[in-house]
Write an enzyme that holds these catalytic residues in place. Structure first.
Site, short mmCIF file in Angstrom:
data_model
loop_
_atom_site.label_atom_id
_atom_site.label_comp_id
_atom_site.label_asym_id
_atom_site.label_seq_id
_atom_site.Cartn_x
_atom_site.Cartn_y
_atom_site.Cartn_z
N ARG A 141 0.00 -14.93 -6.05
CA ARG A 141 -1.58 -15.01 -6.46
C ARG A 141 -1.52 -13.08 -7.14
O ARG A 141 -2.18 -12.11 -7.69
CB ARG A 141 -3.15 -15.48 -4.86
CG ARG A 141 -4.34 -14.42 -6.00
CD ARG A 141 -5.16 -14.81 -4.59
NE ARG A 141 -4.67 -14.54 -3.79
CZ ARG A 141 -4.62 -15.75 -2.30
NH1 ARG A 141 -3.97 -16.86 -2.94
NH2 ARG A 141 -4.24 -15.12 -1.36
N GLU A 145 -11.60 -2.72 4.90
CA GLU A 145 -11.99 -3.77 5.25
C GLU A 145 -12.12 -4.15 6.53
O GLU A 145 -11.16 -4.67 6.97
CB GLU A 145 -11.34 -4.63 3.62
CG GLU A 145 -11.68 -6.45 4.15
CD GLU A 145 -10.69 -7.18 3.26
OE1 GLU A 145 -11.67 -8.16 3.35
OE2 GLU A 145 -10.56 -6.58 3.02
N ASP A 154 -1.52 6.60 14.61
CA ASP A 154 -2.74 7.87 14.20
C ASP A 154 -1.33 8.22 14.17
O ASP A 154 -2.08 9.60 13.35
CB ASP A 154 -2.81 8.54 15.97
CG ASP A 154 -3.90 7.02 16.72
OD1 ASP A 154 -4.75 6.94 15.94
OD2 ASP A 154 -4.06 7.62 17.81
N ARG A 196 -9.48 -15.28 8.83
CA ARG A 196 -10.06 -14.72 7.57
C ARG A 196 -10.89 -14.23 8.37
O ARG A 196 -12.21 -14.47 8.87
CB ARG A 196 -10.04 -15.46 6.58
CG ARG A 196 -8.54 -16.52 6.45
CD ARG A 196 -9.37 -17.70 5.22
NE ARG A 196 -10.25 -17.19 4.38
CZ ARG A 196 -11.11 -17.23 3.51
NH1 ARG A 196 -11.73 -18.82 4.22
NH2 ARG A 196 -11.34 -16.62 2.62
N CYS A 197 -10.63 -12.28 7.72
CA CYS A 197 -12.05 -11.59 7.60
C CYS A 197 -13.29 -11.78 6.66
O CYS A 197 -14.70 -11.69 7.01
CB CYS A 197 -11.59 -10.13 8.06
SG CYS A 197 -10.82 -9.60 6.34
N ASN A 247 -3.14 -11.40 8.60
CA ASN A 247 -3.31 -12.47 8.16
C ASN A 247 -3.28 -12.75 6.86
O ASN A 247 -3.45 -13.84 5.71
CB ASN A 247 -4.62 -12.16 7.84
CG ASN A 247 -5.50 -11.59 7.46
OD1 ASN A 247 -5.82 -10.77 7.31
ND2 ASN A 247 -7.21 -12.10 7.31
#
Length: 448
Positions: free
Chosen positions: A134, A281, A247, A314-315, A185
């Site tokens: 994908r 995201e 950072d 998964r978010c 993920n």
């Protein structure tokens, strides 16, 4: 301008591997030690420190990556800044050519990349291979659409009071050096959806892959672009603990835009970024809504798929199901005749049926859908949420016989009787658990 997107494209069969990707690209320094990628070279860090990568399914050390220094990060940014100036003048068709070559290399070595991903993040083998293919699709799609990047031509009379005697030309130009931070993920797909559009738009990148997923970034991104002939410095992949170098990377003086996918760490990134543009995201409580006239079989199948894919990590996974009863629709006469089953009564047994059909086990096993979560800290957190809910009155429907955990492998959980005051109501589970509240007009079902 950087344009970013994620696409779900068709999966094609991978081509046979003709040689080891890590051998061709010179990534490996020893049997399990990998090198970082800076200014067109794979090399160890001058820190001489290595960060271990542990397999989620058995806790064994599978890889090691360098803990890079601030000086090496500076070099990555400096080389990116230099390379970007030349890349911004590169014709669109040449940029597209690089992406297509990288996609070809990715397909050629798809099994090898998928194996690394399976070892690092416990993604089932089939799902890992699909992610590789994908991502190659995304590269090719970006290359095709990218050659059609266009500006616009405005006439002055589109503004009140102006005559049609002026033209305004709007052109899209690169931003400069992009900092790409993908999550564990989807360590390749969500890296590719940052890297490909940024390169096609004329930008350079410094990528910091997740600590758990770093080798996927080195093999699946750095190596394929190295073999595809990317100019030195255009793409660097630096490794190390986010707590040590995160950072410094996101607040670097040469960072022109930051693309971050992850959880609450994004708040820290945003606070430290200043005026640098952000593309973020983060996590959430993603809902599915089931109405009384829905196809319950179809709804249940997709809810379970959306909730338990990659063990719920998964978010974008389904975490809340809102079940709407006919009474809530305000219909006259009611959508539910007296004595008929409620929406929940029709939906819940189907959800339980599909959940029971999920196979849990080692990611290399055929047909496995539920594997170990990323680490023991995550597993402990999920178990704590379930225990908190049960202690406060929730009923555990699945697993039958009680909560079941084997190391970091948590078998699918379905809870009922969830009420306010339970941690599960407010905290993102990011694991294979699902819950539903008491049967009021609106029913909330949480899924792990």
């Amino acid at each position: 301008v950087v344009f970013l997107f994620v696409l779900a494209m068709g999966v094609r069969a991978d081509q046979p591997v003709c040689a080891s990707l890590v051998q061709l690209a010179g990534v490996k320094d020893s049997a399990s030690q990998f090198n970082m990628y800076i200014n067109g070279q794979f090399r160890p860090s001058t820190s001489e420190r290595m960060q271990p990568v542990y397999a989620p399914f058995n806790g064994s050390k599978v890889y090691e990556v360098p803990a890079c220094t601030q000086a090496e990060i500076d070099e990555a940014f400096e080389s990116a800044k230099t390379a970007q100036k030349a890349w911004s003048r590169t014709p669109l068709w040449k940029r597209a050519e690089l992406l297509k070559k990288a996609a070809a290399k990715m397909r050629e070595h798809a099994n090898e990349i998928a194996e690394v991903m399976m070892n690092e993040v416990a993604k089932p083998r089939k799902a890992a291979l699909q992610e590789v293919l994908r991502t190659a699709d995304i590269f090719e799609y970006t290359a095709e659409e990218g050659v059609r990047i266009a500006g616009s031509l405005l006439t002055s009379d589109s503004f009140p009071g102006e005559k049609r005697n002026k033209l305004a030309l709007v052109s899209r130009v690169p931003l400069g050096v992009l900092v790409a931070i993908p999550p564990y993920n989807y360590p390749l797909n969500l890296a590719g959806s940052k890297v490909a559009p940024a390169l096609m738009a004329g930008n350079a990148l410094v990528m910091k892959p997740p600590s758990q997923g770093a080798v996927t970034g080195l093999v699946g991104v750095a190596a394929v672009f190295h073999l595809a002939g990317a100019p030195a410095g255009l793409l660097s992949v630096v490794t190390g603990k986010g707590a040590e170098i995160g950072d410094y990377i996101t607040q670097h003086q040469h960072a022109d835009i930051i693309s971050f996918t992850g959880g609450s760490t994004g708040i820290r990134v945003a606070r430290g970024a200043g005026m640098v543009p952000l593309q973020m995201e983060l996590g959430g409580k993603d809902p599915a809504v089931v109405l009384p006239d829905a196809d319950m079989e179809l709804a249940a199948a997709n809810i379970v798929k959306g909730a338990f894919s990659f063990s719920g990590q998964r978010c974008t996974g389904v975490k809340i199901v809102v079940v709407v009863e006919p009474e809530a629709m305000g219909s006259a006469p009611p959508l539910r005749p007296k004595g008929k089953e409620s929406t929940l009564d029709r939906l819940l047994p189907l959800i339980l049926k599909h959940t029971r059909a999920l196979k849990a086990g080692h990611p290399a096993e055929e047909g496995v859908e539920i594997t170990a979560v990323i680490d023991s800290k995550s597993a402990d957190y999920i178990e704590g949420l379930v225990k908190d809910a049960v202690d406060k009155g929730a009923s555990l429907l699945l697993p039958e016989g009680g909560f079941r955990r084997e190391g970091n492998l948590i078998h699918p959980v379905v809870l009922t009787g969830i009420r306010a005051g339970m941690r599960l109501v407010y905290e993102e589970q990011f694991g294979p658990v699902r819950r539903r509240a008491p049967p009021y007009i609106y029913i909330y079902i949480y899924i792990y």
